[in-house]
Design a protein around this motif. Structure first.
Motif, mmCIF file in Angstrom:
data_model
loop_
_atom_site.group_PDB
_atom_site.id
_atom_site.type_symbol
_atom_site.label_atom_id
_atom_site.label_comp_id
_atom_site.label_asym_id
_atom_site.label_seq_id
_atom_site.Cartn_x
_atom_site.Cartn_y
_atom_site.Cartn_z
ATOM 1 N N UNK A 131 0.814 -1.217 0.000
ATOM 2 C CA UNK A 131 0.000 0.000 0.000
ATOM 3 C C UNK A 131 0.852 1.273 0.000
ATOM 4 N N UNK A 132 0.589 2.137 -0.986
ATOM 5 C CA UNK A 132 1.183 3.478 -1.027
ATOM 6 C C UNK A 132 0.073 4.476 -1.370
ATOM 7 N N UNK A 133 0.035 5.593 -0.632
ATOM 8 C CA UNK A 133 -0.990 6.614 -0.860
ATOM 9 C C UNK A 133 -0.370 7.907 -1.381
ATOM 10 N N UNK A 134 -1.074 8.546 -2.317
ATOM 11 C CA UNK A 134 -0.682 9.844 -2.852
ATOM 12 C C UNK A 134 -1.849 10.820 -2.713
ATOM 13 N N UNK A 135 -1.520 12.098 -2.598
ATOM 14 C CA UNK A 135 -2.545 13.147 -2.559
ATOM 15 C C UNK A 135 -2.773 13.681 -3.966
ATOM 16 N N UNK A 136 -4.035 13.875 -4.330
ATOM 17 C CA UNK A 136 -4.365 14.390 -5.662
ATOM 18 C C UNK A 136 -4.546 15.905 -5.682
ATOM 19 N N UNK A 137 -4.596 16.521 -4.501
ATOM 20 C CA UNK A 137 -4.741 17.972 -4.428
ATOM 21 C C UNK A 137 -3.769 18.535 -3.398
ATOM 22 N N UNK A 138 -3.392 19.791 -3.585
ATOM 23 C CA UNK A 138 -2.482 20.448 -2.637
ATOM 24 C C UNK A 138 -3.179 20.678 -1.294
ATOM 25 N N UNK A 139 -4.517 20.719 -1.319
ATOM 26 C CA UNK A 139 -5.275 20.862 -0.067
ATOM 27 C C UNK A 139 -5.211 19.582 0.756
ATOM 28 N N UNK A 140 -5.258 18.441 0.083
ATOM 29 C CA UNK A 140 -5.280 17.164 0.800
ATOM 30 C C UNK A 140 -3.910 16.765 1.330
ATOM 31 N N UNK A 141 -2.830 17.171 0.639
ATOM 32 C CA UNK A 141 -1.498 16.688 1.003
ATOM 33 C C UNK A 141 -1.121 16.959 2.466
ATOM 34 N N UNK A 142 -1.204 18.203 2.954
ATOM 35 C CA UNK A 142 -0.802 18.426 4.356
ATOM 36 C C UNK A 142 -1.683 17.684 5.352
ATOM 37 N N UNK A 143 -2.957 17.504 5.016
ATOM 38 C CA UNK A 143 -3.861 16.768 5.909
ATOM 39 C C UNK A 143 -3.475 15.288 5.973
ATOM 40 N N UNK A 144 -3.142 14.735 4.813
ATOM 41 C CA UNK A 144 -2.746 13.331 4.769
ATOM 42 C C UNK A 144 -1.379 13.136 5.430
ATOM 43 N N UNK A 145 -0.469 14.078 5.180
ATOM 44 C CA UNK A 145 0.837 14.005 5.841
ATOM 45 C C UNK A 145 0.675 14.004 7.351
ATOM 46 N N UNK A 146 -0.237 14.828 7.840
ATOM 47 C CA UNK A 146 -0.460 14.938 9.290
ATOM 48 C C UNK A 146 -0.978 13.621 9.875
ATOM 49 N N UNK A 147 -1.806 12.904 9.098
ATOM 50 C CA UNK A 147 -2.291 11.598 9.556
ATOM 51 C C UNK A 147 -1.124 10.679 9.890
#
Length: 233
Positions: free
Chosen positions: A74-90
């Motif tokens: 499993x590898x996850x990527x963010x599709x929007x710049x808005x989602x990236x910091x939120x996903x990184x924080x997870x």
């Protein structure tokens, strides 16, 4: 290294919405570009998105986390710049539950245990060393494991991480005498035919940072007789 790398036509997409995409990484894929110059998985996912949605121009894709090149899962990527910091924080806050499967040599002394070491990374040989106590330039590493199944020649172990250190699972399991199948760097005696190591990011579970829905994905195991035996009853 003979292997089938990911491309936009064979990409194994496990989950996708407007904010993120989760894929099953093949052995040999590099998640993000490096000095080798090989096409990274991030570029493959961009090509997939560009084709699927007929997007003009450049496609945005943010790298949320990484897996070592010879590992799978499993590898996850963010599709929007808005989602990236939120996903990184997870991941930084340890609110994304990642579970790994590893095929190891030698049955661990305990069927289940928590391993705590202090790891020091050597950039020159891209290798980490585990110490029982804190030492200069070391970082604390904690993982939990349990034995799931004993095969003819290997042992299937499930691992969850409390910390995310360089080569953590590889070096910590090797330190208890159970190196991962194919992992020459950490003491296994021979390589896998495709150059992989038998470490697979099997499950990922987290609460979606936008929709608040629980996302729970499972990555199919690599096509291999030993991995196949793990699923046999």
């Amino acid at each position: 290294m003979s292997k089938t790398l990911s491309n936009k036509s064979n990409l194994q997409v496990l989950y996708e919405d407007n904010h993120l995409i989760i894929v099953n990484k093949r052995a040999g894929d590099i998640v993000q570009g490096d000095k080798t110059g090989d096409t990274p998985l991030s570029d493959v996912v961009k090509d997939y998105i560009k084709d699927k949605y007929n997007k003009p121009g450049n496609v945005y894709l943010g790298v949320v986390h990484r897996l070592d090149r010879p590992t799978t899962g499993v590898v996850m990527f963010a599709k929007t710049s808005k989602a990236l910091p939120r996903l990184n924080k997870l991941f930084v806050d340890r609110k994304a539950d990642k579970t790994y499967w590893a095929l190891v040599k030698n049955v661990p002394e305990k069927q289940a245990d928590t391993l705590t070491h202090w790891l020091r990374k050597n950039p020159k040989n891209n290798k980490s060393t585990a110490f029982p106590n804190k030492s200069p330039d070391s970082k604390k590493a904690i993982l939990h494991y349990q034995v799931l199944k004993q095969l003819d020649n290997y042992v299937l172990v499930e691992v969850s991480l409390e910390t995310g250190r360089h080569h953590q699972i590889r070096v910590q399991l090797a330190s208890i005498g159970s190196p991962i199948k194919g992992d020459l760097k950490y003491g296994f005696n021979r390589s896998n035919p495709d150059g992989s190591i038998s470490l697979h990011a099997r499950y990922l579970k987290f609460t979606h940072p936008v929709s608040n829905h629980v996302i729970d994905v499972t990555a199919a195991l690599p096509k291999d007789p030993v991995w196949d035996a793990c699923l046999e009853s």
